[in-house]
Motif scaffolding. Sequence first.
Motif, PDB file in Angstrom:
ATOM      1  N   CYS A 101      -3.341   4.944  -2.160  1.00  0.00           N
ATOM      2  CA  CYS A 101      -3.202   4.360  -0.820  1.00  0.00           C
ATOM      3  C   CYS A 101      -2.110   5.069  -0.009  1.00  0.00           C
ATOM      4  O   CYS A 101      -2.236   5.217   1.210  1.00  0.00           O
ATOM      5  CB  CYS A 101      -2.880   2.879  -0.914  1.00  0.00           C
ATOM      6  N   CYS A 106     -12.167  -1.149  -1.884  1.00  0.00           N
ATOM      7  CA  CYS A 106     -11.695   0.043  -1.177  1.00  0.00           C
ATOM      8  C   CYS A 106     -12.877   0.792  -0.542  1.00  0.00           C
ATOM      9  O   CYS A 106     -12.816   1.171   0.628  1.00  0.00           O
ATOM     10  CB  CYS A 106     -10.945   0.940  -2.167  1.00  0.00           C
ATOM     11  N   TYR A 137      -6.309   5.744   6.068  1.00  0.00           N
ATOM     12  CA  TYR A 137      -6.560   4.391   6.568  1.00  0.00           C
ATOM     13  C   TYR A 137      -5.489   3.388   6.168  1.00  0.00           C
ATOM     14  O   TYR A 137      -5.625   2.194   6.442  1.00  0.00           O
ATOM     15  CB  TYR A 137      -7.922   3.893   6.067  1.00  0.00           C
ATOM     16  N   GLN A 138      -4.426   3.886   5.540  1.00  0.00           N
ATOM     17  CA  GLN A 138      -3.406   2.978   4.995  1.00  0.00           C
ATOM     18  C   GLN A 138      -2.900   1.967   6.021  1.00  0.00           C
ATOM     19  O   GLN A 138      -2.740   0.791   5.732  1.00  0.00           O
ATOM     20  CB  GLN A 138      -2.235   3.814   4.462  1.00  0.00           C
ATOM     21  N   LYS A 145     -13.335   1.488   3.425  1.00  0.00           N
ATOM     22  CA  LYS A 145     -13.452   2.871   3.919  1.00  0.00           C
ATOM     23  C   LYS A 145     -14.767   3.078   4.663  1.00  0.00           C
ATOM     24  O   LYS A 145     -14.803   3.706   5.719  1.00  0.00           O
ATOM     25  CB  LYS A 145     -13.399   3.849   2.744  1.00  0.00           C
ATOM     26  N   GLY A 186      -5.446  -3.221   3.669  1.00  0.00           N
ATOM     27  CA  GLY A 186      -4.653  -4.172   2.908  1.00  0.00           C
ATOM     28  C   GLY A 186      -5.082  -4.105   1.460  1.00  0.00           C
ATOM     29  O   GLY A 186      -6.058  -3.439   1.125  1.00  0.00           O
ATOM     30  N   LEU A 231       0.821  -1.221   0.000  1.00  0.00           N
ATOM     31  CA  LEU A 231       0.000   0.000   0.000  1.00  0.00           C
ATOM     32  C   LEU A 231       0.854   1.271   0.000  1.00  0.00           C
ATOM     33  O   LEU A 231       0.494   2.277  -0.602  1.00  0.00           O
ATOM     34  CB  LEU A 231      -0.892   0.034   1.243  1.00  0.00           C
TER      35      LEU A 231
HETATM   36  S1  SF4 Z   1      -9.029   2.484   2.055  1.00  0.00           S
HETATM   37 FE1  SF4 Z   1      -8.663   2.363  -0.174  1.00  0.00          FE
HETATM   38  S2  SF4 Z   1      -7.265   4.077  -0.643  1.00  0.00           S
HETATM   39 FE2  SF4 Z   1      -7.220   3.722   1.607  1.00  0.00          FE
HETATM   40  S3  SF4 Z   1      -5.483   2.352   1.920  1.00  0.00           S
HETATM   41 FE3  SF4 Z   1      -7.328   1.064   1.733  1.00  0.00          FE
HETATM   42  S4  SF4 Z   1      -7.433   0.495  -0.480  1.00  0.00           S
HETATM   43 FE4  SF4 Z   1      -6.014   2.246  -0.268  1.00  0.00          FE
END
Ligand code: SF4
Length: 368
Positions: free
Chosen positions: A302, A335, A307-308, A339, A312, A296
């Motif tokens: 990312c 994603c 939230y990185q 989120k 995963g 990431l």
């Molecule tokens: S929430 Fe989406 S943009 Fe954020 S780290 Fe996870 S995959 Fe990547």
Amino acid sequence: MDLNSEDRDMTWEVAQKTVEMIFASPSLDIKIEFQGGEPLLNFEIIRDIVDYAEMLNRFAKKNLQFVICTNLTLIDNTMLEYCKAHEIFLSTSLDGSRDVQNANRKPRVGSSDGYTMFIDGLMRARQVLGARACSPLLTVTRTNLNDLNSVVDEYMRLEFNGVFIRALNPYGYASTNMKALGYSVDEFVSAYKSALNYIIRRNTEGHFFVEYFASLLLKRILTPFPTGFVDLQSPCGNIIGGVIYDYDGNVYASDEGRMLARMGDRKFLLGNVRRDSWQSIFKGSKAQEIVKASCLETLSECSMCAYQMYCGSDPVRYYTESGDFYGRRPSSGACRKTKGILDYIFYLLRRDDDEINSVFWSWLRAQC
Ligand code: SF4
């Protein structure tokens, strides 16, 4: 598919080479998980693999574990006694009440009432292996999406300690039935939030019951400890944490990669135990490319995402959605789902509600 057909049964030659390749891993912790179809249809090969792995382990002295993923409908006392003698754990699937289970998981043999067969198998397994020797996995489909509270009630009625509210992945059987089984990310996140609220409420009423996905995220957020959950780590656990050995000796980066191959795309095929070495499979250019695509910290969106450190990235998922390993994260379903759930967990944490906090910490203490 004909259940008597042996076309897709693993032969002893492949099984032996597979076990030897597993033991070539430098890892001290080895978990061999048998998945199908229904692995109990070929219990002989399970026994051969377990016996051979245990023999090799007399010298290797690794921490060796076994899991059989089964719908429990074929399990009998001979199998259960063998599982007990070799400390084999059972993993199964439960999608809700009788109607939902029968709609989602029609047995291919015997009665059409798969739910009753499942309950019979579960009770037999508990009698021989003990109350905690069998844990279920839930798959959320259109049939149970809007009734997850009833699913939670069913899990509690059957005295399970928790549930993993798991969205449908776009592979295999599910991919061809998305119209009937599928739903949008927004629908899933909304159903997840409402089920999480219900689970928290049941906990505050005195019933200890965990939502495992939230519990994994909370462990990442509130403690310095890793979860070992392949989907929530960077690089992700494909190849470096686990691989799939198929019945024909093919080795795939993940089960989703194997399912993709069934659909005609062998992008995640790493090699074959009959002709390739451990080095060429696990250190080859394809393995490196896949692992690199799951870091990431190096991916454009990312690397900037708040939230990185809790998230995963599964390259198979992004490849399926967008045609390349990297995809465009903010527009991908995986994603947006992560989120949406993390937004809600942080909302609950920011409320700093004593009751909710004490439920969350009780889940974390149970993981230690
Ligand atoms: S929430 Fe989406 S943009 Fe954020 S780290 Fe996870 S995959 Fe990547």
